[in-house]
Motif scaffolding. Structure first.
Motif, PDB file in Angstrom:
ATOM      1  N   LEU A   9       0.735  -1.275   0.103  1.00 42.08           N
ATOM      2  CA  LEU A   9      -0.046  -0.152  -0.036  1.00 42.08           C
ATOM      3  C   LEU A   9       0.716   1.234  -0.252  1.00 42.08           C
ATOM      4  O   LEU A   9       2.173   1.552   0.992  1.00 42.08           O
ATOM      5  CB  LEU A   9      -0.598   0.201   1.010  1.00 42.08           C
ATOM      6  CG  LEU A   9      -2.051  -0.856   1.014  1.00 42.08           C
ATOM      7  CD1 LEU A   9      -2.733  -0.701   2.594  1.00 42.08           C
ATOM      8  CD2 LEU A   9      -2.996  -0.532   0.067  1.00 42.08           C
ATOM      9  N   ASP A  49       1.007   5.814  -1.635  1.00 37.71           N
ATOM     10  CA  ASP A  49      -0.178   6.809  -2.016  1.00 37.71           C
ATOM     11  C   ASP A  49       0.678   7.746  -2.135  1.00 37.71           C
ATOM     12  O   ASP A  49       1.579   7.772  -2.047  1.00 37.71           O
ATOM     13  CB  ASP A  49      -0.744   7.596  -0.405  1.00 37.71           C
ATOM     14  CG  ASP A  49      -2.951   7.966  -1.574  1.00 37.71           C
ATOM     15  OD1 ASP A  49      -2.318   7.798  -2.270  1.00 37.71           O
ATOM     16  OD2 ASP A  49      -3.035   8.627  -0.613  1.00 37.71           O
ATOM     17  N   LEU A  51      -0.449   7.036   3.417  1.00 35.90           N
ATOM     18  CA  LEU A  51      -2.041   6.483   3.272  1.00 35.90           C
ATOM     19  C   LEU A  51      -2.739   7.856   2.983  1.00 35.90           C
ATOM     20  O   LEU A  51      -3.308   8.717   4.820  1.00 35.90           O
ATOM     21  CB  LEU A  51      -2.635   5.330   3.185  1.00 35.90           C
ATOM     22  CG  LEU A  51      -1.326   4.571   2.751  1.00 35.90           C
ATOM     23  CD1 LEU A  51      -2.529   3.537   3.772  1.00 35.90           C
ATOM     24  CD2 LEU A  51      -1.118   4.173   2.329  1.00 35.90           C
ATOM     25  N   ILE A  61      -7.063   4.405  -2.271  1.00 42.05           N
ATOM     26  CA  ILE A  61      -7.050   3.920  -1.000  1.00 42.05           C
ATOM     27  C   ILE A  61      -7.682   2.587  -0.358  1.00 42.05           C
ATOM     28  O   ILE A  61      -8.097   1.649  -0.307  1.00 42.05           O
ATOM     29  CB  ILE A  61      -5.826   4.076  -0.210  1.00 42.05           C
ATOM     30  CG1 ILE A  61      -4.494   4.277  -0.154  1.00 42.05           C
ATOM     31  CG2 ILE A  61      -5.567   2.722   1.123  1.00 42.05           C
ATOM     32  CD1 ILE A  61      -3.218   3.224  -1.550  1.00 42.05           C
ATOM     33  N   GLN A  77       5.554   3.475   1.665  1.00 36.59           N
ATOM     34  CA  GLN A  77       5.669   4.804   1.607  1.00 36.59           C
ATOM     35  C   GLN A  77       7.608   5.090   1.526  1.00 36.59           C
ATOM     36  O   GLN A  77       9.010   5.377   1.923  1.00 36.59           O
ATOM     37  CB  GLN A  77       5.763   5.991   2.722  1.00 36.59           C
ATOM     38  CG  GLN A  77       4.115   6.056   2.277  1.00 36.59           C
ATOM     39  CD  GLN A  77       3.414   4.786   3.670  1.00 36.59           C
ATOM     40  OE1 GLN A  77       4.048   4.575   4.699  1.00 36.59           O
ATOM     41  NE2 GLN A  77       2.068   4.294   3.712  1.00 36.59           N
ATOM     42  N   SER A  88      -0.032   6.866   8.224  1.00 38.62           N
ATOM     43  CA  SER A  88      -0.548   5.601   7.426  1.00 38.62           C
ATOM     44  C   SER A  88      -1.566   4.324   8.808  1.00 38.62           C
ATOM     45  O   SER A  88      -2.401   4.360   8.138  1.00 38.62           O
ATOM     46  CB  SER A  88       0.312   4.999   6.336  1.00 38.62           C
ATOM     47  OG  SER A  88       0.990   5.522   5.549  1.00 38.62           O
TER      48      SER A  88
END
Length: 293
Positions: free
Chosen positions: A206, A208, A236, A243, A263, A284
């Motif tokens: 994950l 962003d 995030l 997401i 990240q 996040s």
């Protein structure tokens, strides 16, 4: 409202602390600090990071992670898979030896053989045939050791762009790591992929992303490493990727694997205690708990 992600399925990766395999990437934090900060943030598991970050011996590695209450879940393994004259199995076997007997995910990146992720070659039919053959061989070897291999579409590798992702989906049965950031930068909508190829997704990173910087990398106006330095990856909920929609799509189709917070960052110096990368990971995790927007 997004479906909740159980805390027991949220993991971290050392690259969120700037720990990277690329020579000259930036200041490298030691494992003791990174693992302690993961623990203090409530992370329960981690990928292994690059060679040298954790002990090479599986027993020592598990002991160190155990001291910090962390479970090993595999890790990122960059391999040259497209070269017909190069056998990736010895390098794959060394990585698997370090993983030991704890089942985990071998997150394969089809790297170019060059340092870093700022250049990549175009492949011909012979190279694609080699890539598919080697990918299957490495996946089979991992399975023999009790691990699952996934292919990670990644900026600056030979599987980056949407047409290359599609070619892998059509030409191989090896599942994918859905890395929301690398997919977007390469031109693939990660939400669309989560909805249309859920049966091929076995691991999730994950991220962003700042969409404007992503487009600059995709168009060749900015190098990938420079974009990371400039903050292309965001906590995030603070970037331009849906997401929430991606998690909903995956959970709605029965995905039960890990969500690894990543990240990627480049550090220039040692951050103050509890500052720097840990702040982004904290944000996040708060987003996943519904505590931040």
């Amino acid at each position: 409202m997004t479906r909740a992600v159980p805390a027991g399925r949220v993991a971290a990766a050392p690259i969120s602390w700037g720990v990277c395999e690329v020579p000259g990437w930036g200041h490298q934090l030691d494992a003791g600090r990174v693992l302690a900060e993961m623990r203090d943030l409530g992370v329960v598991a981690t990928e292994s990071g690059p060679d040298g970050f954790l002990p090479a011996g599986p027993g020592e590695r598990s002991a160190l992670l155990g001291l910090h209450g962390l479970r090993p879940i595999g890790g990122f393994v960059p391999l040259v898979l497209h070269d017909p004259d190069r056998d990736p199995l010895p390098d794959a076997a060394r990585a698997l030896e370090a993983f030991g007997d704890t089942p985990g995910t071998v997150v394969l990146a089809a790297v170019t053989g060059l340092d870093g992720y700022d250049e990549r070659p175009a492949l011909g039919a012979r190279h694609w045939a080699a890539l598919f053959g080697n990918l299957g061989r490495v996946a089979a070897h991992a399975a023999e050791r009790g691990h699952r291999a996934v292919l990670h579409p990644h900026v600056g590798t030979v599987v980056e762009r949407r047409e290359e992702v599609d070619r892998v989906l059509n030409g191989s049965d090896v599942p994918l790591c859905l890395d929301t950031g690398h997919l977007l930068i390469g031109g693939t909508d990660p939400l669309s992929l989560a909805r249309t190829a859920a049966d091929r997704i076995a691991h999730v990173h994950l991220k962003d992303v700042d969409a404007a910087l992503a487009e600059a990398v995709r168009a060749g106006r900015t190098g990938y490493t420079e974009a990371v330095r400039r903050g292309i990856y965001r906590p995030l909920g603070r970037g331009d990727i849906d997401i929430t929609g991606i998690i909903d799509a995956l959970e709605g189709t029965g995905y039960d694997g890990w969500y690894v917070l990543e990240q990627d960052t480049v550090l220039t110096a040692e951050p103050a205690p509890d500052a720097g990368p840990s702040e982004d990971v904290r944000a996040s995790m708060a987003f996943l708990r519904g505590e931040a927007a």
